[in-house]
Write a protein that holds these residues in place. Structure first.
Motif, short mmCIF file in Angstrom:
data_model
loop_
_atom_site.label_atom_id
_atom_site.label_comp_id
_atom_site.label_asym_id
_atom_site.label_seq_id
_atom_site.Cartn_x
_atom_site.Cartn_y
_atom_site.Cartn_z
N LEU A 271 0.86 -1.19 0.00
CA LEU A 271 0.00 0.00 0.00
C LEU A 271 0.89 1.23 0.00
O LEU A 271 1.62 1.47 0.96
CB LEU A 271 -0.91 -0.01 1.23
N ASP B 79 1.21 5.30 -0.22
CA ASP B 79 0.61 6.63 -0.11
C ASP B 79 1.52 7.45 0.80
O ASP B 79 1.96 6.95 1.85
CB ASP B 79 -0.80 6.55 0.49
N ARG C 244 0.36 9.02 5.91
CA ARG C 244 0.13 7.93 6.85
C ARG C 244 -1.33 7.84 7.25
O ARG C 244 -1.88 6.74 7.40
CB ARG C 244 0.99 8.13 8.11
N ARG D 151 -3.18 6.04 4.54
CA ARG D 151 -2.89 4.61 4.58
C ARG D 151 -3.73 3.94 5.67
O ARG D 151 -4.28 2.84 5.47
CB ARG D 151 -1.39 4.35 4.83
N GLN D 152 -3.85 4.59 6.81
CA GLN D 152 -4.66 4.02 7.89
C GLN D 152 -6.13 3.97 7.49
O GLN D 152 -6.84 3.00 7.83
CB GLN D 152 -4.50 4.87 9.17
N ILE E 297 -6.57 1.01 5.11
CA ILE E 297 -6.52 -0.25 5.85
C ILE E 297 -7.81 -0.48 6.61
O ILE E 297 -8.38 -1.58 6.61
CB ILE E 297 -5.29 -0.27 6.79
N GLU F 173 3.23 -1.21 4.12
CA GLU F 173 3.03 0.21 3.81
C GLU F 173 4.29 0.81 3.19
O GLU F 173 5.41 0.52 3.63
CB GLU F 173 2.67 0.97 5.09
N THR G 276 5.84 4.71 1.65
CA THR G 276 5.61 6.14 1.80
C THR G 276 5.65 6.91 0.48
O THR G 276 5.30 8.09 0.45
CB THR G 276 6.64 6.75 2.76
N SER H 64 -1.97 1.91 -4.83
CA SER H 64 -1.10 3.08 -4.82
C SER H 64 -1.86 4.37 -5.03
O SER H 64 -2.80 4.44 -5.83
CB SER H 64 -0.04 2.94 -5.92
N ASP H 65 -1.43 5.38 -4.33
CA ASP H 65 -1.86 6.74 -4.61
C ASP H 65 -1.25 7.16 -5.94
O ASP H 65 -0.31 6.53 -6.44
CB ASP H 65 -1.41 7.66 -3.47
#
Lengths: 160, 123
Positions: B5, B7, B10, B13-14, B17, B32, B34, B53-54
Motif C-alpha cells: 500500500l 501513499d 500515513r 494509509r490508515q 486499511i 506500507e 511512503t 497506490s496513490d
C-alpha cells in the motif's frame, strides 16, 4: 447557502461544484453532513489555526485551501484515524490529515477540468486572503467553522 | 494475500486499511510504503499479490511506479486509490496496466465492488 462566487472564469470551478465535493468528502470521512454556516474570516479562527492547500496546474491554474481552528483540526484528524478523545494524537498526524483532506477536495475539483495536474499539499499557519477567492464554503464545526476556498493562480501567489 | 500500500499520507494509509477491514479484507499482510520509490523497493522485496497506490506522491508518483514495474516485466496486479479520478487519468492508468482506480473519498462498499471480483485471481 452562505457561499460567495467572486468570479467564475471556468464554469466547472464553482461554488456548486465545491459544495458537492465537500459534501461527499464529509460524508465519507466524517460520516456527517457539511452544514454551511455564516461567513467567518480565516484569520479569526484563533492563533493556532491551520491552513492546508494544494495547487492545480494546467488548463486551470489555482489552488484549494482548507482553514480550521486547531481544535477542529484535531477533531477531524481523530475522526479520520478512528481515534477516541482519550487516544493520544501525534501532532504530525494533524498536518498529514489536513493535507490529505485538502488533497481529496482539490483532486476532485481538478478532475472537473481536463488537462490539469495536482501539486502536493502544503500545511502551515493561517495566512489572510489578500483577494477574495473564486468560491468559499464556511462549514460549521463545533463552535467554529472550516473554510474551504478555491483561489485563482494570482491569488495564491500573492498569499505565499 | 500480501498487499503493498503506497501513499505519502500515513493518515490515508490508515484509512485505506480500516476501510478494507470494513469491506471484509482483514487478516491480509499489508506492507506500507511512503512513496513510489519506497513501494518499488518493497515490491521487489516482498513480491506482493496486489499493489494499491496513490497517484500523486513525492520522489516517485504512482504512475511512474506502475510504468517502472511493467517496463521491468513485473506484472503484479496494480490498482490506484486516488483523489484524481478524472476520465483522462483513468485512461492513463488503464493504458499503463492498472486494473482499477478507486476514487477518494471511498467507502467500504466501493472497495468491495472493486476487489471482490478480483480476489480469486489475486490469491
Amino acid at each position: 447557502m452562505v457561499t460567495t462566487d467572486a468570479a467564475q472564469p471556468y464554469n466547472a470551478v464553482s461554488s456548486a461544484a465545491i459544495q458537492s465535493i465537500v459534501a461527499q468528502v464529509w460524508e465519507a470521512l466524517f460520516e456527517s453532513t457539511a452544514v454551511l454556516t455564516a461567513p467567518i474570516a480565516p484569520d479569526s479562527l484563533g492563533p493556532d489555526a491551520w491552513t492546508a492547500s494544494v495547487e492545480v496546474f494546467g488548463a486551470w491554474e489555482g489552488a484549494v485551501s482548507l482553514t480550521c481552528s486547531a481544535a477542529a483540526g484535531e477533531e477531524m484528524t481523530r475522526l479520520m484515524l478512528g481515534l477516541t478523545e482519550s487516544d493520544e494524537l501525534d501532532p504530525l498526524d494533524l498536518g498529514d490529515a489536513l493535507g490529505e483532506l485538502v488533497n481529496v477536495v482539490g483532486g476532485n475539483l481538478k478532475s472537473l477540468v481536463d488537462g490539469c495536474t495536482l501539486g502536493l499539499p502544503q500545511v502551515g499557519p493561517v495566512t489572510p486572503w489578500l483577494r477574495p477567492p473564486l468560491a468559499v464554503l464556511h462549514i460549521g464545526w463545533g463552535a467554529g467553522a472550516v473554510c474551504v476556498a478555491v483561489h485563482d493562480r494570482q491569488n495564491h501567489e500573492e498569499q505565499s | 494475500m500480501k498487499i503493498v500500500l503506497a501513499d505519502d499520507s500515513r493518515v490515508m494509509r490508515q484509512i485505506v486499511i480500516r476501510t478494507m477491514r470494513q469491506a471484509g479484507y482483514s487478516g491480509h499482510d499489508i506492507i506500507e510504503a511512503t512513496d513510489g520509490a519506497d513501494a518499488l523497493q518493497k515490491i521487489e522485496e516482498h513480491h506482493p499479490d496486489l499493489v494499491l497506490s496513490d497517484w500523486n506522491m513525492p520522489t516517485m508518483t504512482g504512475i511512474e511506479l506502475l510504468r517502472g514495474l511493467r517496463s521491468a516485466g513485473n506484472a503484479v496486479p496494480f490498482g490506484f486509490v486516488t483523489s484524481e479520478g478524472s476520465p483522462e487519468m483513468r485512461s492513463t492508468a488503464e493504458q499503463a496496466g492498472a486494473l482499477f482506480v478507486i476514487a477518494k473519498p471511498f467507502t467500504a462498499d466501493g472497495f468491495r465492488d472493486i476487489l471482490d471480483p478480483l480476489v480469486g485471481s489475486l490469491m
